[in-house]
Write an enzyme that holds these catalytic residues in place. Structure first.
Site, PDB file in Angstrom:
ATOM      1  N   GLU A 137      11.925  -2.196  12.310  1.00 61.60           N
ATOM      2  CA  GLU A 137      11.108  -1.556  11.174  1.00 61.60           C
ATOM      3  C   GLU A 137      10.352  -0.537  11.768  1.00 61.60           C
ATOM      4  O   GLU A 137       9.404  -1.760  11.965  1.00 61.60           O
ATOM      5  CB  GLU A 137      11.179  -1.620   9.380  1.00 61.60           C
ATOM      6  N   CYS A 171      10.008   1.938   1.585  1.00 62.46           N
ATOM      7  CA  CYS A 171      10.860   0.782   1.841  1.00 62.46           C
ATOM      8  C   CYS A 171      12.290   1.594   1.961  1.00 62.46           C
ATOM      9  O   CYS A 171      13.118   0.707   3.223  1.00 62.46           O
ATOM     10  CB  CYS A 171      11.252  -0.059   1.244  1.00 62.46           C
ATOM     11  N   GLU A 186      10.940  -7.547  -2.898  1.00 68.36           N
ATOM     12  CA  GLU A 186      11.469  -6.630  -2.115  1.00 68.36           C
ATOM     13  C   GLU A 186      11.251  -6.432  -0.930  1.00 68.36           C
ATOM     14  O   GLU A 186      10.057  -6.258  -0.667  1.00 68.36           O
ATOM     15  CB  GLU A 186      11.249  -5.508  -2.988  1.00 68.36           C
ATOM     16  N   TRP A 212       0.852  -1.410  -0.372  1.00 70.40           N
ATOM     17  CA  TRP A 212       0.013   0.146   0.099  1.00 70.40           C
ATOM     18  C   TRP A 212       0.347   1.876  -0.308  1.00 70.40           C
ATOM     19  O   TRP A 212      -0.065   2.296  -0.416  1.00 70.40           O
ATOM     20  CB  TRP A 212      -1.187  -0.477   1.361  1.00 70.40           C
ATOM     21  N   ASN A 213       2.185   0.960   0.257  1.00 71.58           N
ATOM     22  CA  ASN A 213       2.673   2.286   1.107  1.00 71.58           C
ATOM     23  C   ASN A 213       3.091   3.275  -0.711  1.00 71.58           C
ATOM     24  O   ASN A 213       3.259   5.015  -0.492  1.00 71.58           O
ATOM     25  CB  ASN A 213       3.474   1.904   1.651  1.00 71.58           C
ATOM     26  N   GLY A 236       6.712  -6.277   0.118  1.00 74.25           N
ATOM     27  CA  GLY A 236       6.021  -6.258   1.143  1.00 74.25           C
ATOM     28  C   GLY A 236       7.183  -7.062   2.342  1.00 74.25           C
ATOM     29  O   GLY A 236       8.608  -5.855   1.660  1.00 74.25           O
ATOM     30  N   SER A 237       6.298  -6.961   3.750  1.00 83.22           N
ATOM     31  CA  SER A 237       7.352  -7.228   4.750  1.00 83.22           C
ATOM     32  C   SER A 237       8.114  -8.431   4.414  1.00 83.22           C
ATOM     33  O   SER A 237       7.770  -9.347   4.170  1.00 83.22           O
ATOM     34  CB  SER A 237       6.821  -7.089   6.138  1.00 83.22           C
ATOM     35  N   PRO A 269      -2.999  -5.363  -7.001  1.00 82.38           N
ATOM     36  CA  PRO A 269      -2.769  -5.031  -5.482  1.00 82.38           C
ATOM     37  C   PRO A 269      -3.010  -5.124  -4.106  1.00 82.38           C
ATOM     38  O   PRO A 269      -3.874  -5.192  -4.008  1.00 82.38           O
ATOM     39  CB  PRO A 269      -3.146  -3.414  -6.515  1.00 82.38           C
TER      40      PRO A 269
HETATM   41  P1  NAD Z   1       3.502  -7.320   4.087  1.00 83.71           P
HETATM   42  O1  NAD Z   1       4.254  -7.930   3.774  1.00 83.71           O
HETATM   43  O2  NAD Z   1       2.229  -7.707   5.329  1.00 83.71           O
HETATM   44  O3  NAD Z   1       2.267  -7.423   3.000  1.00 83.71           O
HETATM   45  C1  NAD Z   1       2.818  -7.036   1.301  1.00 83.71           C
HETATM   46  C2  NAD Z   1       1.530  -7.146   0.384  1.00 83.71           C
HETATM   47  O4  NAD Z   1       1.279  -8.744   0.823  1.00 83.71           O
HETATM   48  C3  NAD Z   1      -0.132  -6.864   1.164  1.00 83.71           C
HETATM   49  O5  NAD Z   1      -0.510  -6.384   0.174  1.00 83.71           O
HETATM   50  C4  NAD Z   1      -0.507  -7.998   1.627  1.00 83.71           C
HETATM   51  O6  NAD Z   1      -2.054  -8.010   1.370  1.00 83.71           O
HETATM   52  C5  NAD Z   1       0.381  -9.601   0.970  1.00 83.71           C
HETATM   53  N1  NAD Z   1       0.171 -10.114   1.508  1.00 83.71           N
HETATM   54  C6  NAD Z   1       0.002 -10.874   3.087  1.00 83.71           C
HETATM   55  N2  NAD Z   1      -0.174 -12.304   3.008  1.00 83.71           N
HETATM   56  C7  NAD Z   1       0.358 -12.817   1.429  1.00 83.71           C
HETATM   57  C8  NAD Z   1       0.229 -13.878   1.476  1.00 83.71           C
HETATM   58  N3  NAD Z   1       0.408 -15.023   1.769  1.00 83.71           N
HETATM   59  N4  NAD Z   1       0.404 -13.893   0.084  1.00 83.71           N
HETATM   60  C9  NAD Z   1       0.605 -12.922  -0.865  1.00 83.71           C
HETATM   61  N5  NAD Z   1       0.456 -11.930  -0.957  1.00 83.71           N
HETATM   62  C10 NAD Z   1       0.139 -11.806   0.724  1.00 83.71           C
HETATM   63  O7  NAD Z   1       3.664  -5.606   3.704  1.00 83.71           O
HETATM   64  P2  NAD Z   1       3.030  -3.905   4.419  1.00 83.71           P
HETATM   65  O8  NAD Z   1       3.174  -4.185   6.101  1.00 83.71           O
HETATM   66  O9  NAD Z   1       1.853  -3.991   3.290  1.00 83.71           O
HETATM   67  O10 NAD Z   1       4.145  -3.410   3.633  1.00 83.71           O
HETATM   68  C11 NAD Z   1       5.355  -2.846   4.129  1.00 83.71           C
HETATM   69  C12 NAD Z   1       6.749  -3.528   4.142  1.00 83.71           C
HETATM   70  O11 NAD Z   1       6.867  -3.603   2.803  1.00 83.71           O
HETATM   71  C13 NAD Z   1       7.166  -3.018   4.830  1.00 83.71           C
HETATM   72  O12 NAD Z   1       7.999  -4.111   5.959  1.00 83.71           O
HETATM   73  C14 NAD Z   1       8.518  -1.982   3.998  1.00 83.71           C
HETATM   74  O13 NAD Z   1       9.642  -2.357   4.355  1.00 83.71           O
HETATM   75  C15 NAD Z   1       8.228  -3.354   2.928  1.00 83.71           C
HETATM   76  N6  NAD Z   1       8.471  -2.650   0.935  1.00 83.71           N
HETATM   77  C16 NAD Z   1       9.421  -3.032   0.695  1.00 83.71           C
HETATM   78  C17 NAD Z   1       9.888  -2.139   0.148  1.00 83.71           C
HETATM   79  C18 NAD Z   1      10.740  -3.065  -1.089  1.00 83.71           C
HETATM   80  O14 NAD Z   1      11.156  -2.286  -2.440  1.00 83.71           O
HETATM   81  N7  NAD Z   1      12.393  -3.444  -0.738  1.00 83.71           N
HETATM   82  C19 NAD Z   1       8.744  -1.151  -0.748  1.00 83.71           C
HETATM   83  C20 NAD Z   1       7.627  -0.476  -0.576  1.00 83.71           C
HETATM   84  C21 NAD Z   1       6.928  -1.472   1.109  1.00 83.71           C
END
Ligand code: NAD
Length: 530
Positions: free
Chosen positions: A399, A301, A267, A170-171, A245-246, A195
Site C-alpha cells: 500500500e 483507505c 478497519e 490521521w487521514n 489504521g494499518s 484520535p
Molecule cells: P498506523 O497503524 O500507523 O496508525 C493508526 C493509529 O494507531 C495511529 O493513530 C497510531 O498512533 C495508532 N497506534 C499505533 N500503535 C498503536 C498501539 N500499539 N496501540 C494503539 N494505537 C496505536 O496507520 P497510519 O499510517 O497512521 O494510517 C494509515 C493506515 O490506515 C493505512 O494503512 C490505511 O489504509 C489505514 N486506514 C484504514 C481505514 C479503513 O477504514 N479500513 C481507514 C483509514 C485508514
C-alpha cells in the site's frame, strides 16, 4: 471563506501556530490530561509550520477517562432511544452549520483539498442521521423461535458493552474519529476516543459540537498522545476496541484485545483495484478512476492504486485518463477549486517517492506525474500514473497510500477478477460497465468488503444501511448498517419455558420422553420448522 480559528500573521504578528492559540486552548480543555501535562505540536502540511500545542494524556489519564466514562455510561444507557436520537439529529445540523471551521481544521491537519475535506463533513452527517433514525430498530428486543413452538419463548436482547475504546488515524481526522463513535453511543455505550495526533483538532471540534448537541458530559472522553502509549492504554482498558489504521498495527491491537478477551473491530489497509470493463462508458470511467485514485491525494483507505483495463478499451481509456490526470490542479489553499491537495507529512512523501523511484529503477514507465512539488506545498506530490509495473516493484503489492496508481491490461473479465484478487488485502473495488447486471456478477467474485459499480468509492461508503469493511488482511468486523452497531453490544437470549419442561414430566420415564421428543422432532421437520 475561512473561519476565525486561523491565526493570521498579518493581524497578529506574534502568531506562530496555524490555529489560533486561544481556539486550540478552548478545544484542548476537553482532553483528559493533567494541567501540567507535556504537550505535542504537529506540523501543518498546508503552512509547513506548527499547528497548535496540545496536551499528552498519560496511561493514568486514560484510566481516569475510562472510569469517568464508566460512571456516565449507566445514566446514558438508561435514557430512551428518543432522547439519544434527539442529540444526534441536532448534531447532524450543527456539523453542517459549522462546516467552514471543520473544513479549515481538516485541511490544516491533513493537507487534503477542500472538496475531499467536505466528504468528512458529509460522512459525519450521514452516519449521524442514519444511526439516530435506525438504532432503535437495529437493537430492539426480537422474538426468536424457541426449541419447542409455543412452549419455549425466546427474546433476543442487546446490551451495551460498556466503555468502547476508539483509536483513529490521521487521514480522515474528523470522520474516522466521530463516525465510529456514533453507533457506539446510540447503543448506550460510553466512548473513550484517542484520535491521531495529526488529527486531534478536527476530532476535538467534532466532539465540541456533540456537547452542543446535548451529549451528556462524561459520555465521550477524549485522550491525546502517541499511539504506542496513549493509544495502547485505551486498548488495554476498554470493554471493546474499534481500531482504524494499518494492518501491522491492527495485528498488534488484535493480539492485545485477544489477551484480555475483549472483542474488537479492525478497519485496515488496502490495495484496491478499479476494473474498466470493455463496455465501460469512457468519460464516466475516466472521471471515476480519477476520483478513485486521487481523492485525499490517495490517502484514503478505499482509494485505488491499481487500474485494471480490458484490452478492448485500453487504447481509448489510457490516453484519456493520462490526459485528464495531467490537467488536475494541485494546491493547498483553504478554498474549493483544487482537484487534489497535499500529502500529510514528510514520512508519507518519503514512502511515495521511494515507491515511484523503485518502480522506475526496475523498468516502470511514468505516464504522468512522478515528482514532488515543493513549490505547491511542502509535501505535495503530483498525481502519478505508472505502467509496466511488475511483481519485483514495491508499488505492485504494498500500500503506497499516496497519489500513485498503476495501469494493468487484461484480456477478459476473469483475468481482471483474478488480478483484483491477487493481493493480501480485500477492502474496496470499483467496476465500470454499462451492464450493471454483469457488473454485479463480477463484483460478487471480487474479494473485497465493498464493491462500487460505476462509482469510485462513495456509493458503497455512503450507503450507511449496508455494511462496509475489509476481507483478508484489510480488517475484521464491519462498520455501518446493523453490523456497525450490533458489534458494540452483548447479545442475550432470554427464553421462558411454559407448561412443560424440556425433560420428562408428569411421571413419564426417560424412555417415554425420548420417544415423544423423537416424534415431535420428526413433526417439526415435516412442518418445515427451523
Ligand atoms: P498506523 O497503524 O500507523 O496508525 C493508526 C493509529 O494507531 C495511529 O493513530 C497510531 O498512533 C495508532 N497506534 C499505533 N500503535 C498503536 C498501539 N500499539 N496501540 C494503539 N494505537 C496505536 O496507520 P497510519 O499510517 O497512521 O494510517 C494509515 C493506515 O490506515 C493505512 O494503512 C490505511 O489504509 C489505514 N486506514 C484504514 C481505514 C479503513 O477504514 N479500513 C481507514 C483509514 C485508514
Amino acid at each position: 471563506m475561512t473561519s476565525e480559528i486561523i491565526a493570521d500573521p498579518e493581524l497578529d504578528p506574534t502568531a506562530t501556530y496555524a490555529v489560533s492559540p486561544s481556539r486550540a486552548r478552548h478545544l484542548a480543555a476537553r482532553v483528559v490530561a493533567s494541567p501540567k501535562a507535556e504537550t505535542f505540536t504537529r506540523t501543518s502540511p498546508i503552512t509547513g509550520g506548527p499547528l497548535a500545542a496540545l496536551p499528552i494524556s498519560t496511561a493514568t489519564d486514560v484510566r481516569r477517562a475510562v472510569s469517568l466514562a464508566r460512571s456516565a455510561q449507566r445514566r446514558w444507557a438508561a435514557m430512551s432511544f428518543d432522547q439519544r436520537k434527539r442529540v444526534f439529529l441536532r448534531f447532524h445540523d450543527l456539523v453542517l452549520e459549522h462546516q467552514v471551521e471543520l473544513l479549515d481544521l481538516v485541511q490544516l491537519e491533513s493537507g487534503k483539498a477542500r472538496a475531499h475535506a467536505f466528504e468528512e463533513v458529509l460522512d459525519v452527517a450521514i452516519a449521524s442521521r442514519h444511526y439516530a433514525q435506525e438504532a432503535e430498530s437495529y437493537l430492539r428486543p426480537r422474538r426468536r423461535r424457541g426449541a419447542i413452538p409455543v412452549l419455549s419463548q425466546s427474546r433476543e436482547l442487546h446490551h451495551p458493552k460498556g466503555v468502547v475504546g476508539i483509536v483513529s488515524p490521521w487521514n480522515y481526522p474528523l470522520s474516522l474519529a466521530i463516525t465510529d463513535a456514533i453507533p457506539a453511543l446510540m447503543a448506550g455505550n460510553a466512548v473513550v476516543l484517542r484520535p491521531d495526533q495529526q488529527g486531534s483538532l478536527s476530532a476535538l471540534a467534532g466532539i465540541e459540537l456533540l456537547g452542543e448537541a446535548g451529549l451528556p458530559v462524561g459520555v465521550l472522553q477524549v485522550v491525546l498522545g502517541p499511539g504506542s502509549s496513549t493509544g495502547q492504554a485505551v486498548v488495554d482498558a476498554a470493554d471493546y476496541v474499534c481500531f482504524t489504521g494499518s494492518t501491522p498495527t491492527g495485528r498488534k491491537i488484535a493480539a492485545a484485545a485477544a489477551e484480555r478477551l475483549v472483542s474488537f473491530s479492525l478497519e485496515l489497509g488496502g490495495k484496491n483495484a478499479v476494473y474498466i470493463a470493455a463496455d465501460a462508458h469512457l468519460d464516466r470511467a475516466v472521471d471515476g478512476a480519477i476520483r478513485a485514485c486521487f481523492s485525499s491525494a490517495g490517502q484514503l483507505c478505499i482509494s485505488t492504486e491499481r487500474v485494471i483495463v480490458h484490452t478492448d478499451i485500453y487504447d481509448q481509456f489510457v490516453p484519456r485518463f493520462v490526459a485528464a490526470v495531467r490537467t488536475m490542479t494541485v494546491g493547498t489553499a483553504l478554498e474549493f477549486g483544487y482537484d487534489m491537495g497535499s500529502l500529510v507529512s514528510q514520512d508519507q512523501l518519503d514512502i511515495v517517492t521511494a515507491h515511484v523511484e523503485d518502480a522506475v529503477k526496475k523498468g516502470a514507465e511514468v505516464l504522468v506525474g512522478g515528482k514532488a512539488r515543493p513549490d505547491l506545498g511542502p509535501y505535495c506530490y503530483e498525481p502519478t500514473v505508472l505502467a509496466g509495473v511488475t511483481a519485483a516493484m514495491a508499488v505492485r503489492d504494498e500500500e503506497t497510500f499516496g497519489p500513485v496508481t498503476s495501469i494493468y491490461r487484461v484480456s477478459s473479465d476473469d483475468d481482471a477478477i483474478a488480478l483484483a484478487n491477487d493481493t493480501d488485502y480485500g477492502l474496496n473495488a470499483s467496476v465500470w460497465t454499462r451492464d450493471v447486471r454483469r457488473g454485479r456478477e463480477i463484483a460478487a467474485k471480487i474479494q473485497t468488503g465493498t464493491v462500487n459499480i460505476n462509482e469510485a468509492y462513495a456509493a458503497a461508503w455512503a450507503s450507511m444501511a449496508a455494511p462496509m469493511g475489509g476481507m483478508k488482511a484489510s480488517g475484521m468486523g464491519r462498520r455501518h448498517g446493523a453490523e456497525g452497531i450490533l458489534k458494540y453490544t452483548e447479545s442475550q437470549n432470554v427464553t421462558a419455558q411454559h407448561l412443560l419442561p424440556i425433560a420428562p414430566a408428569f411421571g413419564a420415564s426417560d424412555q417415554t420422553f425420548a420417544k415423544v421428543m423423537s416424534v415431535s422432532l420428526a413433526l417439526m421437520k415435516k412442518a418445515g420448522l427451523s
